[in-house]
Design an enzyme around this catalytic site. Structure first.
Site, short mmCIF file in Angstrom:
data_model
loop_
_atom_site.label_atom_id
_atom_site.label_comp_id
_atom_site.label_asym_id
_atom_site.label_seq_id
_atom_site.Cartn_x
_atom_site.Cartn_y
_atom_site.Cartn_z
N GLY A 1 0.92 -1.23 -0.05
CA GLY A 1 -0.11 -0.02 0.07
C GLY A 1 0.87 1.18 0.03
O GLY A 1 0.34 2.17 0.37
N SER B 1 1.64 3.10 -2.59
CA SER B 1 1.34 4.14 -3.65
C SER B 1 0.49 5.42 -3.11
O SER B 1 0.49 6.29 -3.68
CB SER B 1 0.59 3.46 -4.66
OG SER B 1 -0.76 2.74 -4.12
N TYR C 1 -13.22 -5.46 10.20
CA TYR C 1 -12.12 -4.55 10.14
C TYR C 1 -11.63 -4.66 11.50
O TYR C 1 -10.37 -4.98 11.73
CB TYR C 1 -12.54 -3.02 9.77
CG TYR C 1 -11.24 -2.12 9.75
CD1 TYR C 1 -10.50 -2.32 8.95
CD2 TYR C 1 -11.17 -1.03 10.63
CE1 TYR C 1 -9.06 -1.53 8.95
CE2 TYR C 1 -10.34 -0.08 10.53
CZ TYR C 1 -9.12 -0.25 9.65
OH TYR C 1 -8.28 0.55 9.71
N LYS D 1 -8.02 -6.69 12.47
CA LYS D 1 -6.75 -5.92 12.99
C LYS D 1 -6.37 -6.37 14.30
O LYS D 1 -5.30 -6.43 14.71
CB LYS D 1 -7.02 -4.57 12.88
CG LYS D 1 -7.20 -3.81 11.59
CD LYS D 1 -5.90 -3.50 10.69
CE LYS D 1 -6.02 -2.80 9.60
NZ LYS D 1 -4.77 -2.53 8.85
N1 NAP Z 1 -6.45 6.58 7.58
C1 NAP Z 1 -6.88 5.98 8.81
O1 NAP Z 1 -7.64 7.08 9.25
C2 NAP Z 1 -6.53 4.78 9.19
C3 NAP Z 1 -6.44 4.68 10.63
C4 NAP Z 1 -6.46 3.67 11.19
C5 NAP Z 1 -5.34 2.50 10.52
N2 NAP Z 1 -5.24 2.90 9.23
C6 NAP Z 1 -4.43 1.59 8.40
O2 NAP Z 1 -3.59 2.29 7.72
C7 NAP Z 1 -3.14 1.65 6.58
C8 NAP Z 1 -3.15 2.50 5.49
O3 NAP Z 1 -4.31 3.31 5.24
P1 NAP Z 1 -4.64 4.45 4.43
O4 NAP Z 1 -5.52 5.37 5.03
O5 NAP Z 1 -3.33 5.07 4.02
O6 NAP Z 1 -5.20 3.82 3.09
P2 NAP Z 1 -5.50 4.45 1.60
O7 NAP Z 1 -5.11 6.00 1.64
O8 NAP Z 1 -6.67 4.04 0.94
O9 NAP Z 1 -4.30 3.48 0.89
C9 NAP Z 1 -4.45 2.15 0.83
C10 NAP Z 1 -3.28 1.74 0.18
O10 NAP Z 1 -3.47 0.39 0.13
C11 NAP Z 1 -3.31 -0.18 -1.30
N3 NAP Z 1 -4.17 -1.54 -1.37
C12 NAP Z 1 -5.51 -1.39 -1.08
N4 NAP Z 1 -5.83 -2.83 -1.31
C13 NAP Z 1 -4.74 -3.39 -1.78
C14 NAP Z 1 -4.55 -4.79 -1.88
N5 NAP Z 1 -5.80 -5.67 -1.80
N6 NAP Z 1 -3.60 -5.26 -2.26
C15 NAP Z 1 -2.51 -4.38 -2.30
N7 NAP Z 1 -2.50 -3.05 -2.08
C16 NAP Z 1 -3.75 -2.59 -1.51
C17 NAP Z 1 -3.87 1.02 -2.13
O11 NAP Z 1 -3.41 1.08 -3.50
P3 NAP Z 1 -3.97 0.17 -4.84
O12 NAP Z 1 -5.61 0.83 -4.74
O13 NAP Z 1 -3.34 0.36 -5.72
O14 NAP Z 1 -3.94 -1.22 -4.21
C18 NAP Z 1 -3.20 2.10 -1.30
O15 NAP Z 1 -1.81 2.24 -1.67
C19 NAP Z 1 -4.49 0.60 6.46
O16 NAP Z 1 -3.89 -0.67 6.92
C20 NAP Z 1 -5.32 1.16 7.46
O17 NAP Z 1 -6.47 -0.02 8.01
C21 NAP Z 1 -5.54 4.07 8.71
#
Ligand code: NAP
Length: 252
Positions: free
Chosen positions: A19, A21, A163, A167
């Site tokens: 992830g 990107s 979710y 986690k």
């Molecule tokens: N943002 C928050 O508020 C928050 C809070 C708590 C925890 N988190 C955790 O932090 C992590 C990152 O979150 P984020 O907010 O940065 O997410 P995001 O902005 O939605 O980015 C998700 C990333 O994961 C990739 N991805 C999604 N599905 C995938 C798959 N099946 N295989 C490979 N890559 C995949 C996406 O690229 P593609 O679409 O190209 O696959 C993208 O690079 C996650 O594990 C999330 O649960 C986030």
């Protein structure tokens, strides 16, 4: 090099971020390269990985390998590992960051397909990648694995049960893998609170006011994950393993 620079130095280390990107993963990959690492950017969309890799190479002068992979598909993960080791010969840091949280109204709206997709990406994929890369790290004599969890795994809510459960499983996996791969390889959980990435676009509440009860009274900017991530990637955390590092704005 200053004292803090030395502590967080990643020169010539290889950091693989799933992830990588977009969102938090992109910030972590860029930060690692800024500290001297070569990086592997892995997500489903190759063009997005290529764009992130090009930006990181241009800014830092380090190498960035883009690789398309669905982390929820067990059989695709060998290809990611082979690509990383084929290009760089090693992986020093694995960041299991790719994750998903589906939105639904009531529990019966959660389909088996949806539930499986969440568990596959958030739990099964990180286990398999950690197994494949962790054993190579042990053979190499060092490594750090970071599992990106969520505050919701400790404070589950009816609106995100699959979710939270996946986690929470990841949190448990961290502790057991730290035992499996110690003493040379460290495994930790990085636990974000709400960050304003693409995930936030699905939030149907007033983001500006929703986090007033947090100690910091706001959601995080994506770049604010970097300090905790660099701590866990680098030798700065040499006596930290099997732990949870929270970057959550002080959720009560
Ligand atoms: N943002 C928050 O508020 C928050 C809070 C708590 C925890 N988190 C955790 O932090 C992590 C990152 O979150 P984020 O907010 O940065 O997410 P995001 O902005 O939605 O980015 C998700 C990333 O994961 C990739 N991805 C999604 N599905 C995938 C798959 N099946 N295989 C490979 N890559 C995949 C996406 O690229 P593609 O679409 O190209 O696959 C993208 O690079 C996650 O594990 C999330 O649960 C986030």
């Amino acid at each position: 090099m200053g004292y803090a620079d030395g502590l967080f130095d990643l020169t010539d280390r290889v950091v693989l971020v799933t992830g990588g990107s977009r969102g938090l993963g992109r910030q972590m990959a860029l930060a690692a390269a800024r500290c001297g690492a070569d990086v592997v950017i892995a997500s489903r969309k190759l063009d997005a990985c290529q764009a992130a890799a090009a930006e990181i190479e241009a800014e830092t002068g380090r190498s960035a390998l883009p690789h398309a992979v669905h982390v929820g598909r067990w059989d695709e993960l060998d290809g990611l590992v082979e690509a990383a080791y084929g290009r760089f010969g090693k992986v020093d840091v694995l960041v299991n960051n790719a994750g998903m949280s589906p939105v639904y109204d009531k529990q019966t709206d959660v389909t088996e397909k949806m539930f499986d997709a969440v568990v596959n990406l958030n739990l099964k994929g990180p286990f398999r990648l950690s197994a494949l890369i962790g054993e190579r790290m042990v053979a190499a004599g060092r490594g750090s694995i970071i599992n990106v969890s969520t505050h919701g795994s400790l404070r589950p809510h009816p609106s995100f049960i699959p979710y939270a459960a996946s986690k929470a499983g990841l949190n448990a996996m961290t502790e057991a893998l730290a035992q499996a791969f110690g003493p040379t390889v460290r495994v930790n959980t990085l636990m974000p609170g709400p960050f304003l990435t693409d995930i936030a676009k699905a939030w149907d509440f007033d983001v500006a006011n929703a986090f007033g009860h947090f100690a910091l009274q706001r959601a995080g900017e994506p770049r604010e994950i970097v300090g905790a991530a660099l701590f866990l990637m680098s030798d700065a955390s040499s006596y930290t393993t099997g732990s949870i590092v929270r970057a959550d704005g002080g959720i009560p």
